[in-house]
Write a protein that holds these residues in place. Structure first.
Motif, PDB file in Angstrom:
ATOM      1  N   LYS A 144      -0.993  14.407  -2.823  1.00  0.00           N
ATOM      2  CA  LYS A 144      -2.047  15.168  -3.508  1.00  0.00           C
ATOM      3  C   LYS A 144      -2.998  15.830  -2.517  1.00  0.00           C
ATOM      4  O   LYS A 144      -3.355  17.002  -2.670  1.00  0.00           O
ATOM      5  CB  LYS A 144      -2.826  14.238  -4.442  1.00  0.00           C
ATOM      6  CG  LYS A 144      -2.056  13.778  -5.659  1.00  0.00           C
ATOM      7  CD  LYS A 144      -2.894  12.872  -6.539  1.00  0.00           C
ATOM      8  CE  LYS A 144      -2.105  12.402  -7.751  1.00  0.00           C
ATOM      9  NZ  LYS A 144      -2.890  11.495  -8.626  1.00  0.00           N
ATOM     10  N   TYR A 145      -3.392  15.065  -1.500  1.00  0.00           N
ATOM     11  CA  TYR A 145      -4.368  15.606  -0.551  1.00  0.00           C
ATOM     12  C   TYR A 145      -3.770  16.765   0.249  1.00  0.00           C
ATOM     13  O   TYR A 145      -4.412  17.811   0.423  1.00  0.00           O
ATOM     14  CB  TYR A 145      -4.857  14.514   0.395  1.00  0.00           C
ATOM     15  CG  TYR A 145      -6.032  14.954   1.246  1.00  0.00           C
ATOM     16  CD1 TYR A 145      -7.339  14.776   0.796  1.00  0.00           C
ATOM     17  CD2 TYR A 145      -5.841  15.586   2.471  1.00  0.00           C
ATOM     18  CE1 TYR A 145      -8.418  15.204   1.552  1.00  0.00           C
ATOM     19  CE2 TYR A 145      -6.913  16.017   3.235  1.00  0.00           C
ATOM     20  CZ  TYR A 145      -8.200  15.825   2.771  1.00  0.00           C
ATOM     21  OH  TYR A 145      -9.267  16.258   3.512  1.00  0.00           O
ATOM     22  N   GLU A 146      -2.539  16.592   0.730  1.00  0.00           N
ATOM     23  CA  GLU A 146      -1.936  17.640   1.544  1.00  0.00           C
ATOM     24  C   GLU A 146      -1.591  18.877   0.717  1.00  0.00           C
ATOM     25  O   GLU A 146      -1.612  19.997   1.227  1.00  0.00           O
ATOM     26  CB  GLU A 146      -0.696  17.104   2.252  1.00  0.00           C
ATOM     27  CG  GLU A 146      -1.035  16.090   3.342  1.00  0.00           C
ATOM     28  CD  GLU A 146       0.155  15.701   4.195  1.00  0.00           C
ATOM     29  OE1 GLU A 146       1.304  15.990   3.782  1.00  0.00           O
ATOM     30  OE2 GLU A 146      -0.053  15.119   5.262  1.00  0.00           O
ATOM     31  N   ALA A 147      -1.307  18.696  -0.574  1.00  0.00           N
ATOM     32  CA  ALA A 147      -1.059  19.847  -1.441  1.00  0.00           C
ATOM     33  C   ALA A 147      -2.306  20.720  -1.551  1.00  0.00           C
ATOM     34  O   ALA A 147      -2.215  21.941  -1.666  1.00  0.00           O
ATOM     35  CB  ALA A 147      -0.628  19.369  -2.823  1.00  0.00           C
ATOM     36  N   ALA A 148      -3.464  20.082  -1.485  1.00  0.00           N
ATOM     37  CA  ALA A 148      -4.725  20.818  -1.612  1.00  0.00           C
ATOM     38  C   ALA A 148      -5.302  21.258  -0.274  1.00  0.00           C
ATOM     39  O   ALA A 148      -6.025  22.267  -0.205  1.00  0.00           O
ATOM     40  CB  ALA A 148      -5.752  19.939  -2.333  1.00  0.00           C
ATOM     41  N   VAL A 196       0.819  -1.213   0.000  1.00  0.00           N
ATOM     42  CA  VAL A 196       0.000   0.000   0.000  1.00  0.00           C
ATOM     43  C   VAL A 196       0.858   1.271   0.000  1.00  0.00           C
ATOM     44  O   VAL A 196       0.398   2.339  -0.407  1.00  0.00           O
ATOM     45  CB  VAL A 196      -0.943  -0.022   1.229  1.00  0.00           C
ATOM     46  CG1 VAL A 196      -1.524   1.343   1.517  1.00  0.00           C
ATOM     47  CG2 VAL A 196      -2.053  -1.041   1.026  1.00  0.00           C
ATOM     48  N   ARG A 197       2.096   1.164   0.427  1.00  0.00           N
ATOM     49  CA  ARG A 197       2.911   2.349   0.712  1.00  0.00           C
ATOM     50  C   ARG A 197       2.985   3.332  -0.460  1.00  0.00           C
ATOM     51  O   ARG A 197       2.755   4.538  -0.289  1.00  0.00           O
ATOM     52  CB  ARG A 197       4.324   1.925   1.131  1.00  0.00           C
ATOM     53  CG  ARG A 197       5.157   3.073   1.712  1.00  0.00           C
ATOM     54  CD  ARG A 197       6.508   2.568   2.214  1.00  0.00           C
ATOM     55  NE  ARG A 197       7.179   3.579   3.015  1.00  0.00           N
ATOM     56  CZ  ARG A 197       7.968   4.527   2.536  1.00  0.00           C
ATOM     57  NH1 ARG A 197       8.183   4.597   1.220  1.00  0.00           N
ATOM     58  NH2 ARG A 197       8.537   5.415   3.335  1.00  0.00           N
ATOM     59  N   LYS A 198       3.306   2.864  -1.647  1.00  0.00           N
ATOM     60  CA  LYS A 198       3.488   3.753  -2.792  1.00  0.00           C
ATOM     61  C   LYS A 198       2.207   4.505  -3.137  1.00  0.00           C
ATOM     62  O   LYS A 198       2.211   5.739  -3.283  1.00  0.00           O
ATOM     63  CB  LYS A 198       3.962   2.952  -4.003  1.00  0.00           C
ATOM     64  CG  LYS A 198       4.182   3.814  -5.246  1.00  0.00           C
ATOM     65  CD  LYS A 198       4.637   2.977  -6.435  1.00  0.00           C
ATOM     66  CE  LYS A 198       4.801   3.834  -7.677  1.00  0.00           C
ATOM     67  NZ  LYS A 198       5.211   3.040  -8.861  1.00  0.00           N
ATOM     68  N   VAL A 199       1.099   3.776  -3.256  1.00  0.00           N
ATOM     69  CA  VAL A 199      -0.184   4.404  -3.605  1.00  0.00           C
ATOM     70  C   VAL A 199      -0.617   5.366  -2.503  1.00  0.00           C
ATOM     71  O   VAL A 199      -1.134   6.458  -2.774  1.00  0.00           O
ATOM     72  CB  VAL A 199      -1.264   3.326  -3.840  1.00  0.00           C
ATOM     73  CG1 VAL A 199      -2.612   3.960  -4.159  1.00  0.00           C
ATOM     74  CG2 VAL A 199      -0.849   2.400  -4.973  1.00  0.00           C
ATOM     75  N   ALA A 200      -0.415   4.966  -1.254  1.00  0.00           N
ATOM     76  CA  ALA A 200      -0.820   5.809  -0.131  1.00  0.00           C
ATOM     77  C   ALA A 200      -0.019   7.104  -0.099  1.00  0.00           C
ATOM     78  O   ALA A 200      -0.577   8.187   0.133  1.00  0.00           O
ATOM     79  CB  ALA A 200      -0.645   5.045   1.179  1.00  0.00           C
ATOM     80  N   LEU A 201       1.276   7.025  -0.343  1.00  0.00           N
ATOM     81  CA  LEU A 201       2.100   8.235  -0.341  1.00  0.00           C
ATOM     82  C   LEU A 201       1.707   9.179  -1.471  1.00  0.00           C
ATOM     83  O   LEU A 201       1.723  10.399  -1.302  1.00  0.00           O
ATOM     84  CB  LEU A 201       3.576   7.862  -0.452  1.00  0.00           C
ATOM     85  CG  LEU A 201       4.222   7.290   0.816  1.00  0.00           C
ATOM     86  CD1 LEU A 201       5.644   6.825   0.533  1.00  0.00           C
ATOM     87  CD2 LEU A 201       4.202   8.324   1.944  1.00  0.00           C
ATOM     88  N   GLU A 202       1.340   8.624  -2.621  1.00  0.00           N
ATOM     89  CA  GLU A 202       0.886   9.457  -3.735  1.00  0.00           C
ATOM     90  C   GLU A 202      -0.387  10.212  -3.357  1.00  0.00           C
ATOM     91  O   GLU A 202      -0.526  11.408  -3.651  1.00  0.00           O
ATOM     92  CB  GLU A 202       0.648   8.588  -4.967  1.00  0.00           C
ATOM     93  CG  GLU A 202       1.926   8.050  -5.596  1.00  0.00           C
ATOM     94  CD  GLU A 202       1.660   7.045  -6.700  1.00  0.00           C
ATOM     95  OE1 GLU A 202       0.473   6.677  -6.904  1.00  0.00           O
ATOM     96  OE2 GLU A 202       2.627   6.606  -7.367  1.00  0.00           O
ATOM     97  N   TYR A 203      -1.313   9.509  -2.701  1.00  0.00           N
ATOM     98  CA  TYR A 203      -2.552  10.166  -2.266  1.00  0.00           C
ATOM     99  C   TYR A 203      -2.260  11.234  -1.207  1.00  0.00           C
ATOM    100  O   TYR A 203      -2.792  12.350  -1.273  1.00  0.00           O
ATOM    101  CB  TYR A 203      -3.531   9.136  -1.707  1.00  0.00           C
ATOM    102  CG  TYR A 203      -4.691   9.750  -0.950  1.00  0.00           C
ATOM    103  CD1 TYR A 203      -5.627  10.542  -1.613  1.00  0.00           C
ATOM    104  CD2 TYR A 203      -4.827   9.570   0.433  1.00  0.00           C
ATOM    105  CE1 TYR A 203      -6.682  11.133  -0.920  1.00  0.00           C
ATOM    106  CE2 TYR A 203      -5.876  10.148   1.126  1.00  0.00           C
ATOM    107  CZ  TYR A 203      -6.797  10.936   0.453  1.00  0.00           C
ATOM    108  OH  TYR A 203      -7.828  11.527   1.134  1.00  0.00           O
ATOM    109  N   VAL A 204      -1.430  10.895  -0.226  1.00  0.00           N
ATOM    110  CA  VAL A 204      -1.083  11.853   0.826  1.00  0.00           C
ATOM    111  C   VAL A 204      -0.514  13.133   0.220  1.00  0.00           C
ATOM    112  O   VAL A 204      -0.882  14.247   0.606  1.00  0.00           O
ATOM    113  CB  VAL A 204      -0.074  11.233   1.813  1.00  0.00           C
ATOM    114  CG1 VAL A 204       0.487  12.307   2.753  1.00  0.00           C
ATOM    115  CG2 VAL A 204      -0.732  10.125   2.631  1.00  0.00           C
TER     116      VAL A 204
END
Length: 387
Positions: free
Chosen positions: A295-299, A285-293
């Protein structure tokens, strides 16, 4: 002359038919999203809404419209929103709601309309036991039994023998008590109290006193969002010194903010996304989760990620996996497309989300395994991964 006019009319009609067919072929995919962005569950619904705004607006070459409504954490409004999606917006799929009572109330509506639904709520009863109605329903949050087993395993490791229980006086609390009771029985842990409180309650003093009178080694609070602080504060104010556990229903920054020092040291099971950067490098899960984190934190700002936005993100990933297959069998806006989308969701295999790896089947509309959970402790006001 008449024949010429007739040919002209037929030509215009043919052109209109072709234009109509072309419009149908390029019809938008409409997604109805009902979330609890106000009311007791607002701290869960708001990050879900923020995440929906990050989902792709084109899937499989088709434009996607997300129609987002607030259900105010209310079952009646959740049903109204769902009916509106179907009757007015001709949606191809429904996402939501945020909480279990709302999602359970929506099942009848989507099943009658034969429209697939991806719930963002936790109760296993949303998808179990499988029947003719629930065949249209899927969900992304981990089941209560999966998280109950994680808690029980931690309790055994800490030598806990007696547990006090307090949960919401609704489907969430009832579901958790049922599943936690099964898990506790397997390890011969005694549940010595069973109390309830409402999401709108501002005090749980009476329940805390009853729990403490049974002298539990630990207490499990089975509720969600910021209301979960209420019984924990009552226990702490009355001097309770044992270990307190919460469920994954509290895994967001608002719980930390409202709870402050009261929730320090709390243990809870969580989806991996909450501690993405702390996961082992080989965690699926790590790679996909970090990508989401990212994007979400940028917004939405640093440290703003929660499990709940992650559930919405995973719903989007499931949609992206299923839509291309469904488009081969039907056009958006038609019963054929909705049925094909349901079938495609049920056939999903090895989709890495931020909460786990999804493998759906005709009997499993969650599709997660034990990789979808980790234990987390609140240390210095932050989430700390417990290997």
């Amino acid at each position: 002359m008449k024949s010429v006019r007739k040919i002209a009319v037929l030509t215009k009609l043919s052109a209109l038919v072709l234009l109509s067919c072309a419009g149908l072929a390029h019809a938008d995919i409409n997604v109805g999203v009902t979330l609890s962005t106000t009311g007791p569950a607002a701290s869960l619904g708001i990050p879900e809404k923020n995440t929906i705004a990050l989902l792709p607006t084109t899937i499989g070459g088709q434009k996607v419209n997300y129609i987002v409504l607030d259900d105010a954490s209310d079952t009646t409004q959740a049903v109204k929103n769902t009916r509106r999606f179907i009757s007015e917006n001709n949606v191809d799929i429904v996402i939501g709601s945020t909480v279990s009572p709302n999602s359970l109330s929506m099942i009848e509506v989507v099943a009658e309309a034969q429209t697939p639904m991806i719930s963002l709520a936790a109760s296993s009863r949303i998808v179990e036991p499988m029947d003719a109605k629930k065949k249209w329903v899927f969900k992304t949050p981990q089941n209560d039994i999966m998280m109950s087993l994680a808690i029980v395993q931690d309790m055994v490791a800490r030598g806990v023998k007696r547990v006090g229980f307090i949960g919401f006086s609704n489907a969430y609390g009832d579901g958790w008590f049922g599943e936690f009771s099964k898990a506790a029985a397997l390890k011969k842990i005694d549940i010595v109290s069973n109390e309830r409180f409402a999401p709108t309650d501002t005090s749980a003093t009476a329940q805390a006193l009853k729990i403490m009178s049974t002298k539990p080694d630990a207490v499990l609070i089975a509720s969600s969002g910021t209301p979960s602080v209420v019984p924990q504060r009552a226990l702490k104010e009355r001097g309770y010194q044992g270990q307190i556990y919460q469920t994954h229903g509290v895994a967001n920054a608002d719980f930390l903010r409202v709870g402050g020092k009261v929730v320090e040291g709390t243990l809870l099971p969580s989806g991996p996304v909450l501690v993405a950067a702390q996961l082992p490098a080989d965690h699926p899960v790590r790679k996909v989760a970090l990508e989401y984190v990212t994007k979400y934190e940028a917004a939405n700002g640093k440290d703003s990620v929660s499990l709940f936005g992650g559930y919405a993100w995973d719903a989007g990933l499931l949609l992206q996996a299923a839509v291309p297959t469904a488009l081969k069998k039907g056009k958006p806006g038609t019963p054929e497309f909705r049925a094909a989308l349901r079938d495609a969701l049920e056939a999903i295999k090895n989709v890495n989300g931020v909460h786990g790896v999804y493998n759906m089947s005709a009997t499993d509309h969650l599709g997660l395994d034990q990789r979808a959970r980790v234990m987390v402790k609140i240390v210095n006001g932050a989430w700390k991964y417990q290997p």
